[in-house]
Design a protein around this motif. Structure first.
Motif, PDB file in Angstrom:
ATOM      1  N   LEU A  27      41.512  45.445  49.009  1.00 14.93           N
ATOM      2  CA  LEU A  27      41.677  46.047  50.332  1.00 14.93           C
ATOM      3  C   LEU A  27      41.409  47.542  50.358  1.00 14.93           C
ATOM      4  O   LEU A  27      41.275  48.124  51.438  1.00 14.93           O
ATOM      5  CB  LEU A  27      43.103  45.783  50.846  1.00 14.93           C
ATOM      6  CG  LEU A  27      43.540  44.322  50.959  1.00 14.93           C
ATOM      7  CD1 LEU A  27      44.922  44.243  51.624  1.00 14.93           C
ATOM      8  CD2 LEU A  27      42.543  43.499  51.727  1.00 14.93           C
ATOM      9  N   GLY A  28      41.341  48.178  49.179  1.00 13.28           N
ATOM     10  CA  GLY A  28      41.218  49.623  49.145  1.00 13.28           C
ATOM     11  C   GLY A  28      39.818  50.132  49.420  1.00 13.28           C
ATOM     12  O   GLY A  28      38.837  49.378  49.439  1.00 13.28           O
ATOM     13  N   THR A  29      39.733  51.434  49.597  1.00 10.87           N
ATOM     14  CA  THR A  29      38.438  52.102  49.683  1.00 10.87           C
ATOM     15  C   THR A  29      37.797  52.078  48.300  1.00 10.87           C
ATOM     16  O   THR A  29      38.459  51.788  47.294  1.00 10.87           O
ATOM     17  CB  THR A  29      38.625  53.552  50.130  1.00 10.87           C
ATOM     18  OG1 THR A  29      39.379  54.255  49.118  1.00 10.87           O
ATOM     19  CG2 THR A  29      39.379  53.633  51.466  1.00 10.87           C
ATOM     20  N   ARG A  35      40.405  53.638  41.235  1.00 11.37           N
ATOM     21  CA  ARG A  35      41.686  54.049  40.632  1.00 11.37           C
ATOM     22  C   ARG A  35      42.430  52.843  40.071  1.00 11.37           C
ATOM     23  O   ARG A  35      42.997  52.901  38.968  1.00 11.37           O
ATOM     24  CB  ARG A  35      42.562  54.765  41.666  1.00 11.37           C
ATOM     25  CG  ARG A  35      42.127  56.195  41.944  1.00 11.37           C
ATOM     26  CD  ARG A  35      42.796  56.724  43.204  1.00 11.37           C
ATOM     27  NE  ARG A  35      44.242  56.577  43.171  1.00 11.37           N
ATOM     28  CZ  ARG A  35      45.019  56.630  44.264  1.00 11.37           C
ATOM     29  NH1 ARG A  35      44.471  56.798  45.459  1.00 11.37           N
ATOM     30  NH2 ARG A  35      46.328  56.514  44.150  1.00 11.37           N
ATOM     31  N   VAL A  36      42.416  51.756  40.825  1.00 11.67           N
ATOM     32  CA  VAL A  36      43.100  50.549  40.352  1.00 11.67           C
ATOM     33  C   VAL A  36      42.452  50.056  39.068  1.00 11.67           C
ATOM     34  O   VAL A  36      43.132  49.800  38.059  1.00 11.67           O
ATOM     35  CB  VAL A  36      43.069  49.453  41.431  1.00 11.67           C
ATOM     36  CG1 VAL A  36      43.581  48.134  40.851  1.00 11.67           C
ATOM     37  CG2 VAL A  36      43.905  49.850  42.632  1.00 11.67           C
ATOM     38  N   LEU A  37      41.119  49.916  39.093  1.00 13.61           N
ATOM     39  CA  LEU A  37      40.423  49.362  37.942  1.00 13.61           C
ATOM     40  C   LEU A  37      40.470  50.295  36.737  1.00 13.61           C
ATOM     41  O   LEU A  37      40.358  49.840  35.594  1.00 13.61           O
ATOM     42  CB  LEU A  37      38.979  49.039  38.311  1.00 13.61           C
ATOM     43  CG  LEU A  37      38.806  47.916  39.339  1.00 13.61           C
ATOM     44  CD1 LEU A  37      37.343  47.781  39.763  1.00 13.61           C
ATOM     45  CD2 LEU A  37      39.309  46.589  38.776  1.00 13.61           C
ATOM     46  N   GLY A  39      43.072  51.765  35.877  1.00 10.16           N
ATOM     47  CA  GLY A  39      44.399  51.624  35.284  1.00 10.16           C
ATOM     48  C   GLY A  39      45.381  52.677  35.712  1.00 10.16           C
ATOM     49  O   GLY A  39      46.222  53.108  34.904  1.00 10.16           O
ATOM     50  N   ALA A  40      45.314  53.112  36.978  1.00 14.22           N
ATOM     51  CA  ALA A  40      46.311  54.059  37.480  1.00 14.22           C
ATOM     52  C   ALA A  40      47.718  53.527  37.219  1.00 14.22           C
ATOM     53  O   ALA A  40      48.642  54.268  36.909  1.00 14.22           O
ATOM     54  CB  ALA A  40      46.095  54.288  38.982  1.00 14.22           C
ATOM     55  N   VAL A  41      47.877  52.232  37.360  1.00 12.34           N
ATOM     56  CA  VAL A  41      49.079  51.523  36.919  1.00 12.34           C
ATOM     57  C   VAL A  41      48.571  50.333  36.104  1.00 12.34           C
ATOM     58  O   VAL A  41      47.769  49.542  36.596  1.00 12.34           O
ATOM     59  CB  VAL A  41      49.929  51.034  38.106  1.00 12.34           C
ATOM     60  CG1 VAL A  41      51.121  50.234  37.600  1.00 12.34           C
ATOM     61  CG2 VAL A  41      50.379  52.204  38.965  1.00 12.34           C
ATOM     62  N   ARG A  42      49.034  50.207  34.853  1.00 11.16           N
ATOM     63  CA  ARG A  42      48.463  49.186  33.976  1.00 11.16           C
ATOM     64  C   ARG A  42      49.576  48.314  33.394  1.00 11.16           C
ATOM     65  O   ARG A  42      50.380  48.788  32.586  1.00 11.16           O
ATOM     66  CB  ARG A  42      47.667  49.825  32.838  1.00 11.16           C
ATOM     67  CG  ARG A  42      46.963  48.815  31.941  1.00 11.16           C
ATOM     68  CD  ARG A  42      46.057  49.512  30.937  1.00 11.16           C
ATOM     69  NE  ARG A  42      44.924  50.147  31.599  1.00 11.16           N
ATOM     70  CZ  ARG A  42      43.827  49.513  31.981  1.00 11.16           C
ATOM     71  NH1 ARG A  42      43.704  48.198  31.787  1.00 11.16           N
ATOM     72  NH2 ARG A  42      42.847  50.171  32.566  1.00 11.16           N
ATOM     73  N   PRO A  43      49.639  47.044  33.812  1.00  6.27           N
ATOM     74  CA  PRO A  43      50.605  46.126  33.188  1.00  6.27           C
ATOM     75  C   PRO A  43      50.415  46.076  31.674  1.00  6.27           C
ATOM     76  O   PRO A  43      49.290  46.188  31.162  1.00  6.27           O
ATOM     77  CB  PRO A  43      50.276  44.785  33.836  1.00  6.27           C
ATOM     78  CG  PRO A  43      49.694  45.148  35.172  1.00  6.27           C
ATOM     79  CD  PRO A  43      48.900  46.401  34.920  1.00  6.27           C
ATOM     80  N   ALA A  44      51.530  45.915  30.968  1.00  8.08           N
ATOM     81  CA  ALA A  44      51.508  45.966  29.505  1.00  8.08           C
ATOM     82  C   ALA A  44      51.230  44.618  28.867  1.00  8.08           C
ATOM     83  O   ALA A  44      51.059  44.532  27.650  1.00  8.08           O
ATOM     84  CB  ALA A  44      52.829  46.524  28.988  1.00  8.08           C
ATOM     85  N   LEU A  93      39.535  43.046  36.730  1.00  6.70           N
ATOM     86  CA  LEU A  93      40.775  42.901  37.485  1.00  6.70           C
ATOM     87  C   LEU A  93      41.668  41.824  36.869  1.00  6.70           C
ATOM     88  O   LEU A  93      42.894  41.988  36.796  1.00  6.70           O
ATOM     89  CB  LEU A  93      40.449  42.573  38.940  1.00  6.70           C
ATOM     90  CG  LEU A  93      41.581  42.691  39.958  1.00  6.70           C
ATOM     91  CD1 LEU A  93      42.218  44.072  39.920  1.00  6.70           C
ATOM     92  CD2 LEU A  93      41.056  42.386  41.360  1.00  6.70           C
ATOM     93  N   MET A  94      41.071  40.734  36.415  1.00 13.59           N
ATOM     94  CA  MET A  94      41.857  39.710  35.721  1.00 13.59           C
ATOM     95  C   MET A  94      42.577  40.314  34.515  1.00 13.59           C
ATOM     96  O   MET A  94      43.776  40.099  34.309  1.00 13.59           O
ATOM     97  CB  MET A  94      40.949  38.577  35.253  1.00 13.59           C
ATOM     98  CG  MET A  94      40.396  37.687  36.344  1.00 13.59           C
ATOM     99  SD  MET A  94      39.380  36.376  35.569  1.00 13.59           S
ATOM    100  CE  MET A  94      38.503  35.767  36.990  1.00 13.59           C
ATOM    101  N   GLY A  95      41.820  41.049  33.710  1.00 16.54           N
ATOM    102  CA  GLY A  95      42.413  41.647  32.528  1.00 16.54           C
ATOM    103  C   GLY A  95      43.511  42.632  32.865  1.00 16.54           C
ATOM    104  O   GLY A  95      44.521  42.721  32.156  1.00 16.54           O
ATOM    105  N   LEU A  96      43.329  43.375  33.954  1.00 15.13           N
ATOM    106  CA  LEU A  96      44.350  44.326  34.383  1.00 15.13           C
ATOM    107  C   LEU A  96      45.632  43.606  34.781  1.00 15.13           C
ATOM    108  O   LEU A  96      46.741  43.996  34.383  1.00 15.13           O
ATOM    109  CB  LEU A  96      43.826  45.150  35.562  1.00 15.13           C
ATOM    110  CG  LEU A  96      44.833  46.120  36.183  1.00 15.13           C
ATOM    111  CD1 LEU A  96      45.048  47.320  35.271  1.00 15.13           C
ATOM    112  CD2 LEU A  96      44.373  46.574  37.569  1.00 15.13           C
TER     113      LEU A  96
END
Length: 633
Positions: A27-29, A35-37, A39-44, A93-96
């Motif tokens: 949904l983002g610009t 930024r998402v891809l 890893g601005a926030v990256r699950p461990a 995105l899956m990996g993230l």
């Protein structure tokens, strides 16, 4: 559809942040997506039943803040159609989302599961897209449980005339029969549903029986399956007519015995439907019943109850009835390994319900978040290392680590009672029997003063009680048999007669088998759903497995629709599949000789009910039938 920032923030406080990050990418610009891809926030990482990617509180807050920014901005732009993500972006995105690399062999499977190219499930009232020849190929389906209704939807979409025969007065199969207290699924609800008909209304992460039964009833209504559904009709057998190229299905209903004819026959009776009752002398004078035939007309309040068996079913029953009975005695031959899941009885919070229903793509990524950690990871713990010492307690280094984790979880709940520890910590290798989801309720029940655990078998029943294998009698008012099902006798009690008068169950003997778990030589146009060798013990969902099987069946029906009269596997393909299965199964903990009382193993000590292969491989093998494996007439 998207509320103001205050309400949106309240909703996002309840969601799974890894799935939320995927929504932000959609949904983002372009800058926000980057930024998402990046890893601005990256699950461990990911793990079964871990919905927050092992993120610490600060990272969770940052993820929700990013979600508020992106989704609020998308709302303010008028909620435009999301841009399509490239293949590379989707893989990243899956990996993230799961905090790990998604192997290339898994990418096609996961893309198929995500189904990002459609708005939702195909509309039930959309025009049928008939397969050529389907209209001349009527199909009879036995059973209106999970697999039978799946078959009905797929047959309807393809334009086959079909009928579904169900002995019960309602649909749902195991979720119609098993109404015992505490009955619930042990696969996440949002994965334990059809991929084409996801449920956004589950009230709990692991749904209970009434809600599961309602789901299948709603599928019948949504897809208008009622006209093809015949309830209260018991199938007694079926006979192949080689001259006519048809199956004659023998049924019994309120009007007596008669036949139903079809070009193809789909058995959707499953493996876990015929209750298993121990053959012991039984003179008990009070009420007694199997958990799959629960007596709701008997009030257990103030009664002395003996429950025989404490596998997956007894494990759920005991905590539910302990408050009501005067005393509960659990007679259990061996302890069970338990997987820690503190959220097993958690409700789906309001914000997560909102996101599942209204936030684009959240439902599909949440399903992915459940699916991927359960897809094949359990095989590592099940694989035997023949050089590992102490095979009676663990079969490999990974299996030993699992043992330590499970043991710590169990002991942490028991405290300073060494006698109870000795009773509840299994001695056999972990994952060798069905591993149970545990939130602590089972062991809390066993520590009650009005509950007694007896580690023994059953010798016989007197008029007033149960005598265990040590000769001790346990007086009681009610006996509950939580002893499972006759899993190694599939199709019981049906008499399926193929070419040349061969009886299917007789031909199997103690070794039930089918090519891919679906087809058998000598039984043309017969297809088994949830057949031999398709049960899952290392992860996944049996609904996913049945969708794989039904995809293969539809491919076979398309071949028949091209003018063929019959189809069956070659003997070579059938024998090769069985040999490969047995070779793989012999290398797993499920076949370990150190495990007693294991329903996975049949009379000869062989395993015939389980699929030993990776789900990704089984999915690939069942995408379409290989004509080289088939005898087409």
């Amino acid at each position: 559809m998207i509320p103001d920032d205050a309400e949106l923030a309240a909703h996002l406080a309840d969601v799974a942040v890894p799935a939320l990050l995927a929504v932000c990418a959609h949904l983002g610009t372009p800058e926000q997506r980057a930024r998402v891809l990046a890893g601005a926030v990256r699950p461990a990482g990911s793990m079964l039943n871990e919905y927050q990617g092992f993120l610490d509180p600060d990272a969770l807050a940052a993820g929700r803040a990013l979600g508020l920014e992106v989704i609020g901005g998308w709302r303010d732009r008028g909620e435009p159609a999301p841009d399509s993500l490239s293949a590379d972006e989707l893989v990243a995105l899956m990996g993230l989302v799961v905090g790990a690399e998604v192997g290339p062999e898994y990418v096609p499977l996961m893309l198929s599961e995500l189904a990002l190219d459609r708005d939702a499930a195909p509309a039930p009232d959309a025009p049928v897209e008939p397969v050529p020849g389907a209209g001349d190929l009527p199909v009879v389906v036995i059973g209106a449980g999970m697999s039978g209704l799946l078959a009905a939807v797929r047959l309807q979409r393809a334009g086959h005339p079909f009928v579904v025969l169900e002995k019960n007065p309602g649909v749902g199969g195991t979720w119609h029969d098993n109404t015992y207290p505490g009955a619930r699924v042990d696969v996440g609800s949002h994965f334990y549903c059809y991929s084409f008909e996801p449920s956004h209304h589950w009230t709990e992460y692991f749904a209970r029986q009434p809600e599961l039964r309602t789901y299948f009833e709603q599928v019948v209504a949504r897809y208008d399956l009622g006209p093809q559904l015949r309830l209260g009709v018991e199938v007694t057998g079926a006979t192949w007519d080689d001259d006519a190229g048809t199956w004659i299905v023998h049924v019994r209903d309120g009007e007596g015995d008669h036949d139903v004819v079809g070009r193809a026959l789909i058995s959707a009776v499953g493996l876990l439907h015929a209750p298993l009752l121990p053959e012991v002398p039984n003179d008990f004078a009070g009420p007694q019943w199997h958990t799959a035939r629960w007596r709701h007309d008997v009030d257990l309040t103030g009664k002395r109850v003996v429950m025989v068996g404490a596998g997956a079913t007894g494990f759920q029953v005991a905590p539910e009835i302990a408050d009501d009975v005067a005393h509960l005695t659990v007679v259990q031959r061996s302890a069970q390994w338990m997987f820690p899941n503190p959220g097993y009885r958690d409700a789906v919070p309001p914000g997560a319900l909102w996101a599942l229903r209204h936030l684009p793509f959240y439902d599909r990524w949440f399903r992915f978040l459940i699916f991927f950690p359960s897809c094949d990871t359990g095989l590592a713990a099940a694989r035997v290392d023949p050089d590992w010492p102490g095979q009676e307690r663990a079969v490999s280094e990974v299996n030993e680590l699992v043992r330590q984790m499970f043991t710590e979880w169990i002991v942490s709940q028991v405290g300073d009672d060494p006698d109870l520890v000795a009773q509840v910590v299994p001695t056999y290798p972990p994952t060798g029997k069905r591993t149970l989801q545990d939130d602590g309720s089972w062991l809390r029940t066993l520590t009650r003063p009005d509950v007694t655990l007896v580690r023994a078998g059953v010798s016989h029943l007197t008029a007033t009680g149960v005598v265990d294998s040590a000769g001790v009698e346990h007086p009681c008012d009610v006996v509950v048999w939580a002893t499972g099902f006759r899993a190694n006798e599939p199709l019981l009690p049906l008499a399926i007669t193929g070419r040349d008068g061969v009886d299917l169950r007789a031909s199997w003997g103690s070794r039930p088998r089918a090519h891919l778990g679906i087809t058998v030589p000598g039984f043309p146009n017969l297809f088994l759903l949830y057949g031999p060798g398709t049960n899952l013990a290392s992860g996944g969902s049996i609904i996913f497995a049945s969708e794989c099987e039904m995809e293969y069946v539809m491919g076979c029906l398309r071949l028949l629709g091209e003018g063929r009269r019959s189809l069956e596997p070659t003997t070579a393909a059938y024998d090769d599949w069985y040999a490969r299965c047995q070779e793989e199964l012999a290398l797993t903990v499920w076949a370990s000789p150190h495990i007693e009382h294991n329903y996975y193993r049949g009379e000869e000590g062989r395993v015939h009910v389980l699929n030993p292969f990776r789900l990704v491989d089984y999915w690939s093998w069942t995408r379409r039938p290989d004509p080289a494996d088939l005898l087409l007439r």
